[in-house]
Design an enzyme around this catalytic site. Structure first.
Site, PDB file in Angstrom:
ATOM      1  N   HIS A 181      -8.262  15.231   1.702  1.00 46.87           N
ATOM      2  CA  HIS A 181      -9.359  14.614   0.947  1.00 46.87           C
ATOM      3  C   HIS A 181      -8.967  14.546  -0.526  1.00 46.87           C
ATOM      4  O   HIS A 181      -8.851  15.571  -1.195  1.00 46.87           O
ATOM      5  CB  HIS A 181     -10.633  15.446   1.147  1.00 46.87           C
ATOM      6  CG  HIS A 181     -11.872  14.777   0.658  1.00 46.87           C
ATOM      7  ND1 HIS A 181     -11.861  13.654  -0.140  1.00 46.87           N
ATOM      8  CD2 HIS A 181     -13.183  15.071   0.875  1.00 46.87           C
ATOM      9  CE1 HIS A 181     -13.108  13.292  -0.400  1.00 46.87           C
ATOM     10  NE2 HIS A 181     -13.932  14.128   0.203  1.00 46.87           N
ATOM     11  N   PHE A 217     -20.565  14.533  -2.988  1.00 47.32           N
ATOM     12  CA  PHE A 217     -21.524  15.580  -3.332  1.00 47.32           C
ATOM     13  C   PHE A 217     -22.483  15.017  -4.382  1.00 47.32           C
ATOM     14  O   PHE A 217     -22.053  14.338  -5.321  1.00 47.32           O
ATOM     15  CB  PHE A 217     -20.805  16.796  -3.935  1.00 47.32           C
ATOM     16  CG  PHE A 217     -20.226  17.745  -2.912  1.00 47.32           C
ATOM     17  CD1 PHE A 217     -20.278  17.487  -1.548  1.00 47.32           C
ATOM     18  CD2 PHE A 217     -19.630  18.939  -3.330  1.00 47.32           C
ATOM     19  CE1 PHE A 217     -19.745  18.383  -0.625  1.00 47.32           C
ATOM     20  CE2 PHE A 217     -19.094  19.841  -2.418  1.00 47.32           C
ATOM     21  CZ  PHE A 217     -19.145  19.553  -1.064  1.00 47.32           C
TER      22      PHE A 217
END
Lengths: 81, 399
Positions: free
Chosen positions: B323, B387
């Site tokens: 990621h 997020f």
């Protein structure tokens, strides 16, 4: 702090300029800082190194008077007396 | 609305330096993750930067400079800019910015005191340093800024660039994302929030998935006004058909199980593209390998695409490189374009034990040839979720 010799000052300044990316072969007392691609951020860092090594605090006015490698060496030698 | 086209791509990833290596190695099933992290080991900084240039850029800016150099050369921009410099922008996303610089200077502060904190700290750590570096290196004088939306930043940057061109603020924008957060604080912080894989294995959509594997890298696309690009005879790699961005307004680190915000972003991107789920031939998933993302994303795909979700091939680039946080969306857009152009869909590596709840076609382990029926276009979506509940989706068509 003991008074540093010109050689000591020159060594620290030269090494700093090389760290900043200046061409070691182009560094001499007469070399213009502009020609060595040394800019205001480099001079701010050089001021920190000078203070750390020689206890000499350079103001922004002092720094604005430095145009050559020799200027830098001389002002430190003068102030370190 | 002006059409926005892609005329060059570049990437630095754990699979190597260069966009072609990303596609070719991923399609061959190569995984760039070693010892639980995706590092850009192939990049030799001194090959690309002088001593001065290297120390004037945090690694996150170095990575995007290399990717941008490749993308501009591919677009034929390496000798001179094709438009007035004031008409070319640089929009670069990042999740965190120069965290390596922040950590190093924090150590200096604690160990040696405030007077030795570097004058380079601010220009290196600021989140817009990637955009600033690209603008300065290439003399781009149009709109330039950073985009910050955690793991959706790269996609938001491309979407923002698309809008700047459509609206007429720029004729072209160098857009992308970059991240270099393989640092002690960053590792500890992502581990503390229970996001990192304890096993160090990125296996999106697998029943054993246990978190994401952090990687570093950058991806860059040269976006141009389609009319202007055609007028200059540019080679057009792809068209940015649509962009959709939404927010979950739900939780700072978790999506709702329904994936409704993500689904809305997918639907919005398709509406923007004036396309339907039936037009899609591939989905490049966000696919982080966290238990919750892969479940919510699967739900989102089913909501947004309906029955079509079950037949569209889907894969996760993160299975091959980990990621890349704020770089992920940009690197994955590059990977999507190259997959569509090659008519070869790279696989989700490591997907060996299917999760019974996740029942879509995730292209496990082996790349798949993309056979397009007569008249069908090579259209895909690329998903990114961050997020904070940020969702961003691009709809891309390879030419």
């Amino acid at each position: 702090m003991a008074e540093p010799s010109i050689d000591q000052i020159e060594k620290v300044i030269t090494e700093s300029l090389v760290t900043f990316g200046a061409d070691p072969d182009a560094i001499s007392r007469d070399a213009e800082l502009d020609a060595l691609d040394v800019d205001s951020l480099d001079l701010a860092e050089l001021s920190q190194i000078i203070e750390e090594n020689f206890g000499v605090e350079l103001s922004s006015n002092d720094v604005s008077e430095i145009h050559t490698v020799g200027d830098a060496i001389d002002i430190v030698a003068e102030r370190a007396k | 609305m002006s059409e926005v086209v892609v005329t060059g791509v570049g990437a630095v990833t754990p699979l190597g330096v260069g966009a072609a290596k990303l596609h070719e190695r991923w399609a061959a099933g190569v995984c760039g993750i070693e010892n639980g992290e995706g590092r850009c080991d192939e990049l030799v900084v001194s090959d690309h930067f002088s001593v001065k240039e290297a120390r004037r850029a945090d690694r996150f800016a170095q990575l995007v400079l290399v990717a941008a150099g490749e993308a501009l050369a591919a677009a034929g921009w390496d000798s001179e800019l094709p438009y007035d410099a004031t008409r070319i922008g640089a929009i670069i996303g990042t999740g965190i910015g120069g965290i390596g610089t922040i950590e190093a200077n924090d150590r200096t502060l604690l160990e040696q005191g405030p007077k030795l904190v570097s004058p380079l700290a601010v220009p290196l750590m600021m989140g817009n340093a990637g955009a600033a570096a690209v603008s300065m290196r290439h003399g781009l004088k149009g709109p330039s800024y950073g985009v910050v939306s955690a793991c959706a930043a790269g996609t938001h940057a491309i979407g923002s660039a698309m809008r700047a061109i459509q609206y007429g603020d720029a004729t072209a924008v160098v857009a992308g994302g970059t991240e270099a957060a393989l640092t002690p604080l960053s590792r500890a912080a992502f581990a503390a929030v229970d996001a990192l894989s304890p096993s160090g294995i990125s296996r999106p959509f697998d029943a054993r998935r246990d978190g994401f594997v952090m990687g570093e890298g950058a991806g860059v696309l040269v976006l141009e006004n389609g009319e202007a690009a055609r007028a200059r005879g540019a080679r057009i790699l792809a068209i940015v058909r649509g962009y959709g961005a939404t927010s979950d307004a739900f939780h700072i680190t978790a999506p709702p199980a329904s994936g409704e915000g993500a689904a809305a972003a997918i639907s919005r991107a398709l509406e923007d593209a004036e396309l339907t789920p039936d037009d899609l031939v591939y989905v490049n998933a966000h696919g982080t390998s966290t238990p919750i993302n892969d479940r919510a994303e699967t739900a989102a795909l089913k909501t947004a695409l309906g029955e079509r979700a079950k037949t569209i091939p889907i894969s996760s680039t993160k299975s091959a490189i980990g990621h890349l946080l704020g770089a992920a969306g940009a690197v994955e857009a590059v990977a999507t374009i190259l997959a569509l152009r090659a008519r070869l869909l790279p696989p989700t590596i490591g997907l060996e034990q299917p999760d019974p709840e996740l029942d879509l076609d995730y292209i496990p382990n082996l790349a798949r040839t993309l056979d397009l029926d007569e008249g069908r276009r090579a259209v895909a979506i690329s998903n990114s979720f961050g997020f904070g509940g940020h969702n961003a989706v691009l709809c891309l068509e390879a030419t």
